[in-house]
Scaffold this active site. Sequence first.
Site, short mmCIF file in Angstrom:
data_model
loop_
_atom_site.label_atom_id
_atom_site.label_comp_id
_atom_site.label_asym_id
_atom_site.label_seq_id
_atom_site.Cartn_x
_atom_site.Cartn_y
_atom_site.Cartn_z
CE LYS A 14 20.55 -25.22 34.19
NZ LYS A 14 19.85 -25.53 32.93
NE ARG A 34 20.79 -27.00 29.30
CZ ARG A 34 20.02 -27.87 29.94
NH1 ARG A 34 19.01 -28.46 29.32
NH2 ARG A 34 20.24 -28.14 31.21
CG ASP A 49 -0.84 -26.48 25.09
OD1 ASP A 49 -1.78 -26.31 25.90
OD2 ASP A 49 0.36 -26.40 25.40
NE ARG A 82 -0.98 -24.45 28.04
CZ ARG A 82 0.29 -24.10 28.21
NH1 ARG A 82 0.61 -23.23 29.17
NH2 ARG A 82 1.24 -24.60 27.44
N GLY A 106 10.41 -33.44 27.83
CA GLY A 106 9.69 -32.98 29.01
C GLY A 106 10.03 -33.66 30.31
CB ALA A 107 10.61 -37.19 31.24
CG ASP A 108 12.00 -31.99 34.53
OD1 ASP A 108 11.03 -32.64 34.98
OD2 ASP A 108 12.05 -30.75 34.55
CE LYS A 136 7.81 -33.48 36.01
NZ LYS A 136 8.41 -32.15 35.72
#
Length: 331
Positions: A71, A115, A164, A166, A223-225, A229
Amino acid sequence: METLLLNRDDVGGNARMAEVIVAVEEAFAAYQRGDVQMPAKSYIDLPEYDGDFRSMPAYMDAGDWDAAGIKWVNVHTGNPERYDLPTVMGTMIYSDPRNAFPLAIMDGTTLTRKRTGAAAAVATDHLAVEDATSLGIVGAGVQSYTQLEAIGVVRDIETVVVADKREDAIEAFADRFGDEFDVRAGSIAEAASCDILSTVTPVESPLVSAADLGERTHVNAMGADAPGKNELGRDVVTDAKLVIDDYEQCTHSGEINVPWSQNVLTDADLYGELGEIVAGEKSGRTAEDGVTVFDSTGLAIQDVAAAHVVYERANEKDNGTPFELVDTRLR
């Protein structure tokens, strides 16, 4: 021989979540058995464009089937405003490991969402309480959708609390799922007090503290990538039963990367990798467990496993667009 081109709709329609969850669980088991080759994720940093490229190759032998792929994915934070493009885009090349023929080129963005949701579901199935009925989600972006879609397969979710800033994002989420679930807007603390919590934000300052969580909440930290983060407060990860997907990736860029770099966490604080639990080498949730945390960075074998499901189903249904990519006259 022809290569199959699979767009967003093709991938979405053929990535049946229940099947993707099974395939991703098989990938974790194969990883633990040592039946995979997965070089470290490589990065090309592009600070001048507020972004980066990542390449994620892998091969896995799942017993009944084996598969290979790579990927090519990006994270460009300014894309929505500057170019009207997604922050994250991916392309997946799925190949036959017997002869290296590219069986399919497919939308990796939709594949990633599927995934990633499936990985959270696998962790939830092993680490959440059996009678969990409530799911909290912090961050109502696109990834939140597959969190609910997947976790709803492994637990009988009734109530979903979404936090959120938003309001329009929460409204869109409720419009999508409101007929199936009791979807409510809530604070981070209200979301975190649910039986299961998934955090899917790109923040660099923790949002969730230990005081927010229920006594037996299972947390999927998704979320942490990247280095710097993290979504969970230090008191969460130091007190929880902490399960990771991959040691190298998590200590480098996962949820634990910040406290790890500060020597707040060490090897002794890690319960183990999810593959060890899936393979039966370590137990999942026990009666004595309180808060559990799954630190997910996303593994290339998950993409390959999901791509396998998509390709097989697309072939069965004659979906996609066949085209000649490889000139088989050249030998």
